[in-house]
Design an enzyme around this catalytic site. Structure first.
Site, PDB file in Angstrom:
ATOM      1  N   GLU A  63       0.827  -1.202   0.000  1.00  0.00           N
ATOM      2  CA  GLU A  63       0.000   0.000   0.000  1.00  0.00           C
ATOM      3  C   GLU A  63       0.862   1.253   0.000  1.00  0.00           C
ATOM      4  O   GLU A  63       0.640   2.195  -0.766  1.00  0.00           O
ATOM      5  CB  GLU A  63      -0.917   0.029   1.232  1.00  0.00           C
ATOM      6  CG  GLU A  63      -1.838  -1.167   1.350  1.00  0.00           C
ATOM      7  CD  GLU A  63      -1.238  -2.295   2.188  1.00  0.00           C
ATOM      8  OE1 GLU A  63      -0.068  -2.665   1.960  1.00  0.00           O
ATOM      9  OE2 GLU A  63      -1.953  -2.802   3.074  1.00  0.00           O
ATOM     10  N   CYS A  99      -1.956  -2.802   7.211  1.00  0.00           N
ATOM     11  CA  CYS A  99      -1.405  -2.689   8.564  1.00  0.00           C
ATOM     12  C   CYS A  99      -1.642  -1.279   9.102  1.00  0.00           C
ATOM     13  O   CYS A  99      -2.034  -0.368   8.367  1.00  0.00           O
ATOM     14  CB  CYS A  99       0.089  -3.020   8.555  1.00  0.00           C
ATOM     15  SG  CYS A  99       1.151  -1.685   7.966  1.00  0.00           S
ATOM     16  N   CYS A 102       0.259   1.632   7.322  1.00  0.00           N
ATOM     17  CA  CYS A 102      -0.319   2.035   6.036  1.00  0.00           C
ATOM     18  C   CYS A 102      -1.604   2.839   6.236  1.00  0.00           C
ATOM     19  O   CYS A 102      -1.864   3.792   5.505  1.00  0.00           O
ATOM     20  CB  CYS A 102      -0.584   0.809   5.168  1.00  0.00           C
ATOM     21  SG  CYS A 102       0.935   0.072   4.519  1.00  0.00           S
TER      22      CYS A 102
HETATM   23 ZN   LIG Z   1       1.293  -1.801   5.689  1.00  0.00          ZN
END
Ligand SMILES: [Zn+2]
Length: 154
Positions: A63, A99, A102
């Protein structure tokens, strides 16, 4: 569906591009390959994959690879991102979510209520979230503005 402005065809295209980007994943350590496809405000799509490192910490998520690519090329307006991840060399067995790091990076450039995160397994299996749902009460650029205003009043 959270975001009615994203057409099914666009969602499926983003997922397909994230799946394609996933093939470039460099993940010799986790063996967890991730691809992302970021929809720009003008309709173009920028992709990314996760890139790991022998020293571990310098690695980067799919990402953020996509976002940093897009920002480095002068783009600042984003509508959605599709994320696909799973064991390298295999089809994902479930949807993949971004996560926390991100989510925070998305908070810097994306509107929490209108930006859509497409957590996908394949073009037919996905879940849609707003950034606000993924990062409730997130700290972003507007948070700093509020702090500065408070400071100005004293
Ligand atoms: Zn991430």
């Amino acid at each position: 569906m959270k975001n009615q402005t994203l057409r099914d065809a666009v969602i499926r295209e983003l997922i397909r591009m994230a799946m394609k980007a996933r093939e470039q994943s460099y993940c010799p350590y986790s063996r967890f390959a991730v691809g992302a496809a970021l929809l720009l405000g003008d309709g173009r799509i920028v992709t990314g994959c996760n890139i790991e490192n022998a020293a571990y910490s310098p690695g980067n998520c799919a990402e953020r690879t996509a976002i940093f690519k897009a920002v480095s090329e002068g783009n600042r307006e984003f509508s959605a991102i599709a994320v696909v991840g799973g064991p390298a060399g295999k089809d994902p067995s479930s949807v993949c979510t971004p996560c926390g790091m991100c989510r925070q990076v998305l908070m810097e450039f994306c509107h929490p209520e209108t930006f859509t995160i497409i957590c996908a397994k394949d073009p037919e299996t996905y879940q849609l979230y707003s950034l606000e749902e993924m990062l409730p009460a997130g700290f972003g650029p507007a948070s700093l503005t509020v702090e500065m205003q408070v400071e100005d009043e004293t």
